[in-house]
Design an enzyme around this catalytic site. Structure first.
Site, mmCIF file in Angstrom:
data_model
loop_
_atom_site.group_PDB
_atom_site.id
_atom_site.type_symbol
_atom_site.label_atom_id
_atom_site.label_comp_id
_atom_site.label_asym_id
_atom_site.label_seq_id
_atom_site.Cartn_x
_atom_site.Cartn_y
_atom_site.Cartn_z
ATOM 1 N N ASP A 32 0.838 -1.208 0.000
ATOM 2 C CA ASP A 32 0.000 0.000 0.000
ATOM 3 C C ASP A 32 0.873 1.258 0.000
ATOM 4 O OD1 ASP A 32 -2.157 -1.643 0.060
ATOM 5 O OD2 ASP A 32 -2.739 -1.219 2.125
ATOM 6 N N GLU A 33 1.980 1.187 0.750
ATOM 7 C CA GLU A 33 2.880 2.344 0.845
ATOM 8 C C GLU A 33 3.505 2.654 -0.521
ATOM 9 O OE1 GLU A 33 6.678 3.946 3.509
ATOM 10 O OE2 GLU A 33 6.233 1.803 3.393
ATOM 11 N N LEU A 82 -35.237 -9.738 -18.931
ATOM 12 C CA LEU A 82 -35.232 -11.166 -19.249
ATOM 13 C C LEU A 82 -36.510 -11.820 -18.751
ATOM 14 C CD1 LEU A 82 -31.581 -12.216 -18.286
ATOM 15 C CD2 LEU A 82 -32.490 -11.791 -20.563
ATOM 16 N N LYS A 112 -26.631 -14.577 -11.993
ATOM 17 C CA LYS A 112 -27.388 -13.324 -12.045
ATOM 18 C C LYS A 112 -27.172 -12.611 -10.714
ATOM 19 C CE LYS A 112 -31.964 -11.447 -13.120
ATOM 20 N NZ LYS A 112 -32.066 -10.575 -11.952
ATOM 21 N N GLU A 167 -23.119 -5.667 -13.950
ATOM 22 C CA GLU A 167 -23.801 -5.340 -12.698
ATOM 23 C C GLU A 167 -22.809 -4.701 -11.734
ATOM 24 O OE1 GLU A 167 -27.901 -5.869 -11.543
ATOM 25 O OE2 GLU A 167 -26.761 -6.254 -13.375
#
Length: 657
Positions: A32-33, A82, A112, A167
């Site tokens: 992260d650093e 659908l 789904k 989605e």
């Protein structure tokens, strides 16, 4: 420090790679650093050299500008709904319909997800726009917010125009964290992960969207230039462009393999990190998809195989009769609150009083209730073994609970026949103002109730006479809120005709039928006899009679609304007199293009499209597997041509098919 453009470009590519591995693959290649240091070095260089900023740099994902609202956006290709299947028997019927014309069909199956649908449009490889599904034809532009979602690449290697659909979801774990944070801030919590995803996507401050750990999971395409090949292979190719990989996507060769995958997903449903509510089944051949086309609502080549509804038990505390806009009185059960799939359920429909008697349901019964996806919770049956003698019978009402007038008891339904019943009028106004009708923002159920209670409105027409001074004296109203509502009401003037037709709440007439009626008859729709209306493709006798009856009963209301709103009729752009002008035409059989597309083309050349063959039919156009309509046309000696002949006729008109 980054001192030149070449170094900036190189480090931008490195930061993109770091972000992709961290956010999409869940396989970090840097700490992260290290990520933060490089991110700020890029940002420093960009601040000093604003003309050299690469638009797809990870620093450009978090918008600094607050949005004032969301613009409307028309999808290049419609986002269809659908059709659902709920069990193995219905699946077998659906698959057999496919096999009838495509016996060698394979199927792409994918989960789904329970989230918010999003349509991404790329051109020349660059993300141009991101829009919510909306009504399938038009959504809201949320591009700045979508750019904050790390699993949406800002650039892809495919250079041609393409709509990639998927989605926007949030994991159960992140959903719980968001709600915990909102509770600590005394904010309302989200009902479930789907609501959290949708709400996060529509934030006016993109920085808030960026803080929510949203994922975009692709499931299909809209506009694209792929004509043939495998949908399964194409989707996997797209996933390699930098998107989050769609889990469980499988190519199934037959119904047995589909069912086996479905049952496996059901087992994984509760433990999977993202909420699933079913499985999408799609014919794999892109060429077959194109040939099969669409109905008025959905693709013929795909369906949603929904998971079994979640069942819970609760106790019926009371029954409240609810009067709808058509006068039907529906019994609604007040329940002891129970949590189902992240939503607290305290009410459930019982549909009608005949069903209560058939199921032997009583007040104070412990009952089994189900909820599946967006379906309204409903009561399945009482647990008779748990009765303790405190149960109370549920009696049919003899008078309307709202206006007190005597009700009409039919075989199944109980109706209030009073057209001036406040409940009926209120429900009509709420529907009139709803999103798919006139879309009057700020006029929901609570506001309508308040305006009725204060006698500011008593019918739909009163909406157009409300003044600011009528509203600012009400509790919770200020001048800005009052002006916004009045402007929204004024904004309905010159609205599209189909929206006005849909807003009237005519029984059996929805959005699709309203559009067809507007195109076919314009503002004269209520002057057209039922037999003419029923000839329109997709409309039957029941729908036609509904329109005629509504027009007779509400003649004055319709006249005044047309005067006030002055709706815009759809343009019939007939460029020239053609061989199709004023011809009544019927389509039948399997054609290479969707029927809606062919119908629109022929209507632009002056044709009148209908669904049934009669003596008045001028021409039948047929494709493969044409059945009874072709036989009837031959019997009636109606001219008929195949698709190849149609294409030749269009060439003579200098019209491209």
């Amino acid at each position: 420090m980054i001192e030149d453009f070449e170094s900036y470009q190189k480090n931008t590519d490195l930061l993109k790679k770091m972000a992709y591995h961290y956010y999409v693959l869940d396989d970090p290649i840097a700490t992260d650093e290290q990520y933060d240091i490089l991110y700020h070095q890029l940002k420093d260089y960009e601040e000093k050299n604003p003309n050299q900023i690469i638009s797809t740099s990870p620093t450009q994902r978090v918008g600094n500008k607050l949005l004032e609202g969301f613009e409307k956006y028309k999808h290049i290709q419609r986002m269809w709904s659908l059709d659902d299947v709920f069990d193995a028997t219905k699946l077998e019927e659906w698959v057999n319909r496919i096999y009838k014309n495509y016996p060698q069909a394979n199927f792409t199956c994918s989960p789904k997800f329970d989230g918010a649908s999003l349509n991404l449009y790329y051109d020349d490889g660059i993300l141009q726009s991101a829009a919510t599904r909306g009504d399938g034809i038009q959504g809201e532009l949320v591009t700045q917010n979508a750019k904050t979602i790390q699993s949406i690449p800002l650039e892809i290697p495919y250079k041609k125009p393409i709509e990639i659909r998927g989605e926007v979801v949030i994991t159960r774990e992140d959903f719980e964290k968001i709600n915990k944070e909102r509770l600590n801030n005394n904010e309302n919590i989200f009902a479930n992960p789907r609501n959290a995803a949708a709400g996060s996507l529509r934030q006016l401050d993109p920085k808030i969207t960026a803080k929510r750990k949203l994922k975009f999971v692709p499931w299909g395409m809209g506009k694209n230039e792929f004509e043939t090949g495998s949908f399964y292979e194409l989707l996997n190719t797209i996933l390699n462009y930098g998107f989050y990989r769609t889990p469980f996507i499988t190519l199934c060769k037959n119904e047995a393999e589909i069912q086996a995958l479905y049952e496996d997903l059901i087992k994984k449903r509760q433990d999977y990190s993202i909420m699933l509510d079913g499985m999408v089944i799609m014919v794999d051949s892109l060429q077959s998809q194109k040939q099969m086309g669409f109905t008025i609502k959905s693709p013929r080549f795909a369906c949603a195989y929904k998971f079994p509804a979640i069942e819970k038990t609760s106790k019926i505390l009371a029954i409240k009769p609810q009067v709808g806009r058509s006068g039907v009185i529906t019994p609604v059960a007040e329940l002891e609150p129970v949590e189902i799939e992240g939503a607290m359920i305290s009410r459930a429909t019982l549909h009608n009083y005949s069903e209560i008697q058939r199921k032997d349901i009583k007040i104070n019964d412990t009952v089994i209730i189900i909820r599946s996806g967006d379906v309204i919770p409903k009561i399945i049956k009482p647990i008779i073994e748990l009765r303790d003698g405190k149960q109370i019978d549920i009696n049919k009402p003899t008078h309307c609970p709202e206006c007190g007038s005597e009700v009409l008891v039919e075989e199944i339904f109980i109706r209030c026949q009073n057209l001036s019943c406040k409940a009926r009028v209120k429900e009509s106004i709420v529907y009139f103002a709803s999103r798919k009708a006139l879309n009057i923002e700020g006029l929901g159920q609570k506001i309508v109730d308040q305006l009725f209670e204060k006698k500011i409105i008593s019918n739909i027409l009163d909406l157009y006479h409300i003044g600011v001074e009528d509203l600012i004296c009400l509790e919770g109203w200020q001048e800005k809120k009052a002006k916004n509502l009045i402007e929204s009401i004024k904004g309905t003037k010159n609205i599209q005709l189909w929206r006005l037709l849909n807003s009237l709440g005519i029984e059996h007439i929805g959005e699709g039928a309203s559009k067809k009626l507007a195109i076919s008859f314009g503002r004269k729709i209520f002057e057209i006899p039922a037999e003419e209306i029923s000839k329109i493709d997709g409309l039957g006798n029941e729908m036609a009679n509904s329109i005629v009856d509504f027009g007779i009963v509400n003649k004055e209301l319709i006249k005044k609304l047309f005067e006030i709103i002055d709706p815009i009729e759809p343009e019939k752009s007939i460029s020239h007199i053609s061989a199709f002008t004023n011809k009544t035409i019927v389509l039948t059989g399997t054609l290479s293009k969707p029927r809606e597309e062919i119908s629109a083309l022929l209507e632009s050349l002056g044709a009148k499209m209908t669904s049934s063959v009669s003596k008045k039919t001028d021409l039948l156009i047929y494709g493969e597997n044409a059945g009874s309509k072709l036989e009837k046309a031959n019997t009636l000696m109606v001219e008929s041509i195949n698709e190849t002949e149609l294409i030749e006729m269009l060439k003579k008109e200098e019209v491209q098919y």
